[in-house]
Design a protein around this motif. Structure first.
Motif, PDB file in Angstrom:
ATOM      1  N   PRO A  51       0.799  -1.240   0.000  1.00 37.52           N
ATOM      2  CA  PRO A  51       0.000   0.000   0.000  1.00 37.52           C
ATOM      3  C   PRO A  51       0.827   1.285   0.000  1.00 37.52           C
ATOM      4  N   PRO A  52       1.910   1.400   0.801  1.00 38.76           N
ATOM      5  CA  PRO A  52       2.725   2.621   0.699  1.00 38.76           C
ATOM      6  C   PRO A  52       3.383   2.785  -0.676  1.00 38.76           C
ATOM      7  N   PHE A  53       3.819   1.650  -1.288  1.00 34.00           N
ATOM      8  CA  PHE A  53       4.367   1.741  -2.639  1.00 34.00           C
ATOM      9  C   PHE A  53       3.312   2.256  -3.602  1.00 34.00           C
ATOM     10  N   LEU A  56       2.965   5.932  -3.179  1.00 37.09           N
ATOM     11  CA  LEU A  56       4.064   6.647  -3.831  1.00 37.09           C
ATOM     12  C   LEU A  56       3.898   6.689  -5.351  1.00 37.09           C
ATOM     13  N   LEU A  57       3.262   5.686  -5.891  1.00 35.54           N
ATOM     14  CA  LEU A  57       3.057   5.630  -7.347  1.00 35.54           C
ATOM     15  C   LEU A  57       1.776   6.347  -7.770  1.00 35.54           C
ATOM     16  N   GLY A  58       1.205   7.106  -6.889  1.00 34.55           N
ATOM     17  CA  GLY A  58       0.026   7.895  -7.259  1.00 34.55           C
ATOM     18  C   GLY A  58      -1.290   7.252  -6.862  1.00 34.55           C
ATOM     19  N   GLY A  59      -1.316   6.557  -5.742  1.00 26.84           N
ATOM     20  CA  GLY A  59      -2.555   5.961  -5.260  1.00 26.84           C
ATOM     21  C   GLY A  59      -2.954   4.693  -5.995  1.00 26.84           C
ATOM     22  N   VAL A  60      -1.971   3.944  -6.478  1.00 28.11           N
ATOM     23  CA  VAL A  60      -2.249   2.713  -7.213  1.00 28.11           C
ATOM     24  C   VAL A  60      -2.414   1.565  -6.229  1.00 28.11           C
ATOM     25  N   PHE A  62      -2.030  -2.268  -5.849  1.00 27.37           N
ATOM     26  CA  PHE A  62      -1.321  -3.309  -6.577  1.00 27.37           C
ATOM     27  C   PHE A  62      -2.243  -4.434  -7.025  1.00 27.37           C
ATOM     28  N   VAL A  63      -3.256  -4.740  -6.227  1.00 24.87           N
ATOM     29  CA  VAL A  63      -4.167  -5.819  -6.593  1.00 24.87           C
ATOM     30  C   VAL A  63      -4.905  -5.483  -7.883  1.00 24.87           C
ATOM     31  N   ASN A  64      -5.164  -4.217  -8.093  1.00 25.17           N
ATOM     32  CA  ASN A  64      -5.922  -3.816  -9.274  1.00 25.17           C
ATOM     33  C   ASN A  64      -5.048  -3.515 -10.489  1.00 25.17           C
ATOM     34  N   LEU A  65      -3.752  -3.687 -10.394  1.00 26.26           N
ATOM     35  CA  LEU A  65      -2.892  -3.487 -11.554  1.00 26.26           C
ATOM     36  C   LEU A  65      -3.090  -4.645 -12.524  1.00 26.26           C
ATOM     37  N   THR A  66      -3.680  -4.355 -13.648  1.00 20.27           N
ATOM     38  CA  THR A  66      -3.978  -5.398 -14.623  1.00 20.27           C
ATOM     39  C   THR A  66      -3.741  -4.881 -16.036  1.00 20.27           C
ATOM     40  N   ILE A  67      -3.631  -5.819 -16.929  1.00 22.50           N
ATOM     41  CA  ILE A  67      -3.603  -5.525 -18.359  1.00 22.50           C
ATOM     42  C   ILE A  67      -4.776  -6.284 -18.963  1.00 22.50           C
ATOM     43  N   LYS A  68      -5.640  -5.580 -19.642  1.00 20.26           N
ATOM     44  CA  LYS A  68      -6.793  -6.222 -20.277  1.00 20.26           C
ATOM     45  C   LYS A  68      -6.500  -6.391 -21.755  1.00 20.26           C
ATOM     46  N   ILE A  69      -6.649  -7.624 -22.214  1.00 21.59           N
ATOM     47  CA  ILE A  69      -6.424  -7.948 -23.623  1.00 21.59           C
ATOM     48  C   ILE A  69      -7.779  -8.304 -24.227  1.00 21.59           C
ATOM     49  N   GLY A  85      -0.207  -7.026 -10.920  1.00 25.82           N
ATOM     50  CA  GLY A  85      -0.075  -6.466  -9.569  1.00 25.82           C
ATOM     51  C   GLY A  85       0.030  -7.562  -8.526  1.00 25.82           C
ATOM     52  N   LYS A  86      -0.806  -8.585  -8.648  1.00 28.66           N
ATOM     53  CA  LYS A  86      -0.711  -9.730  -7.734  1.00 28.66           C
ATOM     54  C   LYS A  86       0.609 -10.451  -7.917  1.00 28.66           C
ATOM     55  N   PHE A  87       1.077 -10.516  -9.164  1.00 30.36           N
ATOM     56  CA  PHE A  87       2.367 -11.154  -9.431  1.00 30.36           C
ATOM     57  C   PHE A  87       3.496 -10.391  -8.733  1.00 30.36           C
TER      58      PHE A  87
END
Length: 151
Positions: A51-53, A56-60, A62-69, A85-87
């Motif tokens: 969560p602190p990372f 620092l990255l602008g309120g990102v 990590f669980v929701n970091l995804t790439i949709k194809i 993000g989970k990875f």
């Protein structure tokens, strides 16, 4: 039938001897503690470190970091989602686990070395001959020398 019962009894006896041995019990305890430790590390990464990372990255999150194809094969199906993000969280967990295990194994190795040195010192003390025994050996040698010159 009696032969089958005897064979079954031997198998049960052998299995009991195997299961009661210290190695199997130690392994089971290690697995239980390892599972609990893994859960703690995952919570540490998911709830405290990332969560602190993300902040620092602008309120990102990590669980929701995804790439949709976009699904080109089946147009009516939802897109394929790669959850990197989970990875990233899993990689952080792995690094923490590896770091902790490195220090645990290093500590165990150090304890084994200390134990081996202590045993070696004890063996060396047992081998050393006391002063009284040395004097008695010298007296024996002198008496043997004296008796051989007389004869």
């Amino acid at each position: 039938m009696a032969r089958f019962c005897r064979c079954c009894r031997n198998f049960c006896h052998d299995f009991k001897a195997f299961a009661v041995r210290g190695n199997v019990v130690d392994l089971a305890i290690g697995i239980i503690i390892g599972t609990a430790f893994t859960n703690v590390v995952q919570s540490l990464v998911n709830d405290i470190i990332t969560p602190p990372f993300g902040l620092l990255l602008g309120g990102v999150d990590f669980v929701n970091l995804t790439i949709k194809i976009k699904n080109f094969v089946y147009q009516d199906q939802p897109p394929v989602v790669i959850r990197y993000g989970k990875f990233i969280q899993t990689i952080i967990s792995l690094l923490i686990m590896a770091f902790v295990l490195f220090f645990v194994i290093k500590g165990i190795t150090k304890l084994r070395e200390l134990t081996a040195r202590k045993q070696q010192k004890e063996e060396n003390k047992k081998i050393e001959i006391s002063e009284e025994v040395k004097v008695l050996c010298q007296i024996r040698d002198l008496l043997a020398k004296q008796s051989s010159t007389e004869g």
